[in-house]
Design a protein around this motif. Structure first.
Motif, PDB file in Angstrom:
ATOM      1  N   LEU A 189       0.681  -1.326  -0.092  1.00  0.00           N
ATOM      2  CA  LEU A 189      -0.076  -0.093  -0.040  1.00  0.00           C
ATOM      3  C   LEU A 189       0.858   1.228   0.097  1.00  0.00           C
ATOM      4  O   LEU A 189       0.578   2.172  -0.768  1.00  0.00           O
TER       5      LEU A 189
ATOM      6  N   ILE B 293      -0.298   5.006  -0.600  1.00  0.00           N
ATOM      7  CA  ILE B 293      -1.292   5.313   0.655  1.00  0.00           C
ATOM      8  C   ILE B 293      -0.560   5.282   1.940  1.00  0.00           C
ATOM      9  O   ILE B 293       0.366   4.407   2.119  1.00  0.00           O
TER      10      ILE B 293
ATOM     11  N   VAL C 186       0.015   4.260   5.462  1.00  0.00           N
ATOM     12  CA  VAL C 186      -0.442   3.095   6.303  1.00  0.00           C
ATOM     13  C   VAL C 186       0.207   3.319   7.511  1.00  0.00           C
ATOM     14  O   VAL C 186       1.429   3.361   7.940  1.00  0.00           O
TER      15      VAL C 186
ATOM     16  N   HIS D  67     -10.569   7.771   5.411  1.00  0.00           N
ATOM     17  CA  HIS D  67      -9.605   6.870   6.190  1.00  0.00           C
ATOM     18  C   HIS D  67     -10.392   5.636   6.335  1.00  0.00           C
ATOM     19  O   HIS D  67     -11.751   5.677   6.320  1.00  0.00           O
ATOM     20  N   SER D  68      -9.491   4.439   6.022  1.00  0.00           N
ATOM     21  CA  SER D  68      -9.828   3.109   6.299  1.00  0.00           C
ATOM     22  C   SER D  68      -9.429   2.600   7.374  1.00  0.00           C
ATOM     23  O   SER D  68      -8.313   2.587   7.715  1.00  0.00           O
TER      24      SER D  68
ATOM     25  N   LEU E  78      -9.026  -1.357   8.948  1.00  0.00           N
ATOM     26  CA  LEU E  78      -9.197  -2.789   8.660  1.00  0.00           C
ATOM     27  C   LEU E  78      -8.947  -3.519  10.032  1.00  0.00           C
ATOM     28  O   LEU E  78      -7.878  -3.482  10.581  1.00  0.00           O
TER      29      LEU E  78
ATOM     30  N   ARG F  68     -14.367   4.321   6.376  1.00  0.00           N
ATOM     31  CA  ARG F  68     -14.468   3.045   5.829  1.00  0.00           C
ATOM     32  C   ARG F  68     -14.110   1.795   6.805  1.00  0.00           C
ATOM     33  O   ARG F  68     -12.912   1.903   7.094  1.00  0.00           O
TER      34      ARG F  68
ATOM     35  N   TRP G  29      -5.989  -2.942  -2.297  1.00  0.00           N
ATOM     36  CA  TRP G  29      -5.853  -1.527  -3.045  1.00  0.00           C
ATOM     37  C   TRP G  29      -7.099  -1.009  -3.032  1.00  0.00           C
ATOM     38  O   TRP G  29      -7.487   0.249  -3.145  1.00  0.00           O
TER      39      TRP G  29
ATOM     40  N   SER H 281      -9.256   0.350  -0.387  1.00  0.00           N
ATOM     41  CA  SER H 281      -8.494   1.377   0.503  1.00  0.00           C
ATOM     42  C   SER H 281      -8.106   2.638  -0.277  1.00  0.00           C
ATOM     43  O   SER H 281      -7.369   3.321   0.292  1.00  0.00           O
TER      44      SER H 281
ATOM     45  N   THR I 283      -7.493   6.831   0.612  1.00  0.00           N
ATOM     46  CA  THR I 283      -7.793   7.108   1.810  1.00  0.00           C
ATOM     47  C   THR I 283      -6.330   6.697   2.590  1.00  0.00           C
ATOM     48  O   THR I 283      -5.594   6.119   2.063  1.00  0.00           O
ATOM     49  N   ASP I 284      -6.137   7.324   3.909  1.00  0.00           N
ATOM     50  CA  ASP I 284      -5.358   6.719   4.701  1.00  0.00           C
ATOM     51  C   ASP I 284      -5.857   5.256   5.204  1.00  0.00           C
ATOM     52  O   ASP I 284      -6.926   5.222   5.715  1.00  0.00           O
ATOM     53  N   VAL I 285      -4.821   4.501   5.753  1.00  0.00           N
ATOM     54  CA  VAL I 285      -5.228   3.072   6.141  1.00  0.00           C
ATOM     55  C   VAL I 285      -4.706   3.198   7.521  1.00  0.00           C
ATOM     56  O   VAL I 285      -3.450   3.197   7.701  1.00  0.00           O
TER      57      VAL I 285
END
Length: 387
Positions: A55, A60, A62, A79-80, A82, A107, A231, A234, A237-239
């Motif tokens: 990522l 991105i 992370v 923003h994601s 996970l 997200r 990918w 997400s 966005t920032d993850v």
């Protein structure tokens, strides 16, 4: 040996070495060998290290978190989050915080952890039940339609996108299946017989539920379109990757990394208990009945009465014995008032009246101390012996 002979021998040896080197250079064939040392310590400690690097290569940002305490610091928009780790101990309050964060534009992606139980009407996975989706075993589903059986890749999950002729192929675990009994999902991805990903809209944000996250671990992310799916979910966005939310306790860590030390410790504890239970010296044999004297029988009898009848019974017996002797020495003693009886006893025993009253007065029912009981018995015995 002359100097000339020494130079000659040296020249011959140098010629032999040169000839041998020339021979080796013509016969030797260079080759490359790759020595596999296994995963790096960083990869062993972080199962999603390859996903993070992938990522970041796509531009991105992370971050990695270990608990939901980081949630208040995450801006929901763009923003994601996970959730890839265990959520067994997630509380209803944390579930509601995640829902509010998603409604504000975040997200959220998480792994369904439990199977739906018809008898209880829930799965036990608070977050999965909150979004009203269900997970079951693929083997419990009905037989697939005949056209699905002809699928070229029945074990792969297909994700179809608009304006794309071919689907993306993803390696989800096909043992599990997601159900949407309330028709809430806007998108999903299926294998030949089951569904492994669903997406829902919640407020300004979205929720993605998947059956497993093994496809994004270090040893599987480069297979099929697994990396592309990460990918895609997400992008822009920032993850924040959240796993290891349930830290192992000390006992689990010790069992995992120091099992031999634990076995040795248990052996030492067992040895200490065994050692503590061993008697010091031989058992004392019971005394022979032939050597027992009258005093021992009297003491044993007194101890028996004390244990079974209590202190009050023994004191009352001694008081009655004193009064019986007084009646024998002073006719009409039993007809006198209590105060007159004490005066008669004081005259017969030459003891003060106060001591007589203290010895013959009824005792309180509560248990006396051993010292007080012994003093009372000794006083009554002195009165009895003085009569």
């Amino acid at each position: 040996m002359s100097r000339h002979a020494g130079w000659l021998i040296g020249a011959v040896l140098a010629a032999l070495v040169c000839a041998f080197g020339f021979y080796l250079s013509n016969k030797a064939v260079p080759y490359e060998e790759v020595v596999e040392h296994g995963p790096s310590p960083q990869a062993q400690a972080n199962p999603y290290l390859a996903a993070e690097l992938f990522l970041r290569q796509r531009g991105i940002n992370v971050e990695h978190a270990n608990s939901l305490e980081v949630l208040p610091t995450l801006e929901p928009r763009q923003h994601s989050l996970l959730l890839l780790g265990e959520r067994t101990h997630m509380t209803p309050r944390e579930v509601e915080q995640l829902m509010n964060w998603t409604r504000a534009g975040g997200r959220l992606l998480f792994v369904a952890e439990a199977l739906w139980d018809d008898s209880t009407g829930s799965s036990g996975d608070l977050l999965l039940d909150r979004v009203r989706l269900r997970q079951s075993l693929s083997k419990d589903l009905k037989e697939p339609a005949p056209e699905l059986i002809k699928d070229r890749y029945p074990e792969l999950t297909k994700l179809y996108l608009e304006d794309e002729e071919a689907p993306a192929y993803v390696g989800f675990d096909t043992d599990f299946h997601l159900e949407d009994p309330h028709d809430l999902a806007q998108a999903w991805a299926n294998s030949a017989s089951s569904t492994h990903m669903m997406q829902l809209t919640l407020g300004l944000g979205s929720i993605t539920v998947i059956t497993d996250a093994e496809l994004w671990k270090n040893d599987a992310i480069d297979q099929f379109d697994n990396a592309w799916l990460l990918w895609y979910l997400s992008a822009d966005t920032d993850v924040t990757l959240l796993f290891n939310t349930d830290h192992d306790d000390l006992l689990t860590l010790l069992l995992r990394y120091f099992p031999q030390a634990l076995v040795a410790l248990l052996a030492l504890i067992a040895l200490w208990f065994w050692r503590s239970a061993v008697r010091h010296g031989p058992l004392q044999a019971p005394a022979s009945q032939a050597r027992r004297q009258l005093e021992e029988h009297v003491q044993a009898g007194a101890g028996f009465h004390l244990r079974h009848n209590g202190q009050q019974h023994l004191l009352h017996a001694l008081q009655q014995d004193v009064l019986r002797r007084a009646r024998h020495l002073h006719p009409g003693f039993e007809q006198l008032a209590v105060a007159e009886q004490w005066q008669v006893l004081a005259r017969l025993t030459r003891q003060p009246t106060r001591a007589i009253s203290q010895a013959l007065s009824p005792r309180p029912k509560q248990r006396m101390s051993s010292a007080e009981f012994c003093r009372q018995v000794a006083h009554l015995q002195n009165l009895r012996n003085a009569l």
